[in-house]
Design a protein around this motif. Structure first.
Motif, short mmCIF file in Angstrom:
data_model
loop_
_atom_site.label_atom_id
_atom_site.label_comp_id
_atom_site.label_asym_id
_atom_site.label_seq_id
_atom_site.Cartn_x
_atom_site.Cartn_y
_atom_site.Cartn_z
N THR A 139 -11.68 -4.87 2.01
CA THR A 139 -11.86 -4.03 1.15
C THR A 139 -13.20 -3.16 1.29
OG1 THR A 139 -12.46 -5.14 -0.59
CG2 THR A 139 -9.92 -4.76 -0.37
N GLU A 143 -3.90 -3.91 -4.35
CA GLU A 143 -4.09 -4.44 -2.98
C GLU A 143 -5.11 -5.72 -2.94
OE1 GLU A 143 -6.57 -1.73 -0.62
OE2 GLU A 143 -8.19 -1.59 -2.04
N ARG A 189 -5.82 -1.37 6.38
CA ARG A 189 -6.22 -0.66 5.14
C ARG A 189 -6.96 0.60 5.60
NH1 ARG A 189 -10.58 -0.40 1.98
NH2 ARG A 189 -10.23 -0.47 -0.26
N LEU A 242 0.74 -1.29 -0.04
CA LEU A 242 -0.01 -0.02 0.06
C LEU A 242 0.82 1.28 -0.07
CD1 LEU A 242 -2.73 -1.00 2.52
CD2 LEU A 242 -3.14 -0.51 0.09
N TYR A 292 -4.45 3.08 6.51
CA TYR A 292 -3.65 3.84 5.22
C TYR A 292 -4.72 4.81 4.51
CZ TYR A 292 -1.77 4.06 0.92
OH TYR A 292 -1.26 4.65 -0.42
N TYR A 293 -6.01 4.30 4.25
CA TYR A 293 -6.79 5.32 3.47
C TYR A 293 -6.99 6.53 4.28
CZ TYR A 293 -6.89 2.19 -0.71
OH TYR A 293 -6.64 1.28 -1.51
#
Length: 192
Positions: free
Chosen positions: A158, A139, A71, A32, A74-75
């Protein structure tokens, strides 16, 4: 591994539950963020969040729970840094043409050991090709191919439908093969 927990996990239970997934967490974080230092920071931040909110874990697959936190962390950091738009762009002219080209060929990356040795390190070539993939494709490919997540697990991590997971995975594989093919053709013409 998923037992319904009445109360929050103790620190020792948390450690036992999530440390088993440290390699998968780092692997996803590395792909990522695209560099080791940021991946280590991401894993550390995500583990701290997971520990802080460990009472939200109610059993189930701890690996999926942790990868979702990785995840999301990160986003969230991307959103906070206003960098999301630059990383997930998809140009239909470029990628669509590459997919069409790959659909028409039955290309497989060199299976001949002598050729693989001549091309250099296969792992390097694959890593370079993976770096070229748009984030949304990379990803799902990493989760499926490197960490052996099921389609259902990837969908949970996700937060997208299983059909979208399968579609992104198919596109990611086609793009990856196209990048590998282009790189091999560049090597054959002395352009690498």
């Amino acid at each position: 591994m998923g037992v319904f927990l009445k109360d929050a996990l103790t620190a020792k239970e948390f450690e036992h539950l999530v440390l088993a997934h440290l390699d998968s967490a780092y692997n996803l974080a590395r792909w990522l963020t695209r560099n080791d230092h940021d991946a280590q920071d991401l894993v550390q931040n995500a583990y701290l969040k997971a520990f802080r909110f460990r009472d939200s874990y109610r059993g189930g697959d701890a690996r999926v729970w942790l990868m979702t936190i990785i995840r999301n962390t990160y986003y969230t950091s991307l959103r906070d840094d206003k960098a999301m738009a630059a990383d997930v762009g998809f140009d239909e002219e470029i990628h669509g043409a590459l997919e069409t080209e790959n659909a028409e060929s039955h290309y497989t990356y060199s299976k001949d050991p002598a050729r693989a040795a001549e091309d250099g390190d296969l792992k390097k070539n694959i890593n370079r090709a993976l770096e070229k993939l748009p984030q949304v494709f990379r990803e799902v490919l990493i989760l499926k191919e490197m960490d052996d997540f099921s389609y259902k697990e990837i969908a949970e991590v996700t937060n997208i439908p299983i059909g979208t997971v399968m579609s992104r995975l198919a596109r990611a594989r086609k793009l990856l093969l196209g990048f590998l093919k282009n790189e091999q053709q560049g090597d054959e013409h002395g352009m690498s």
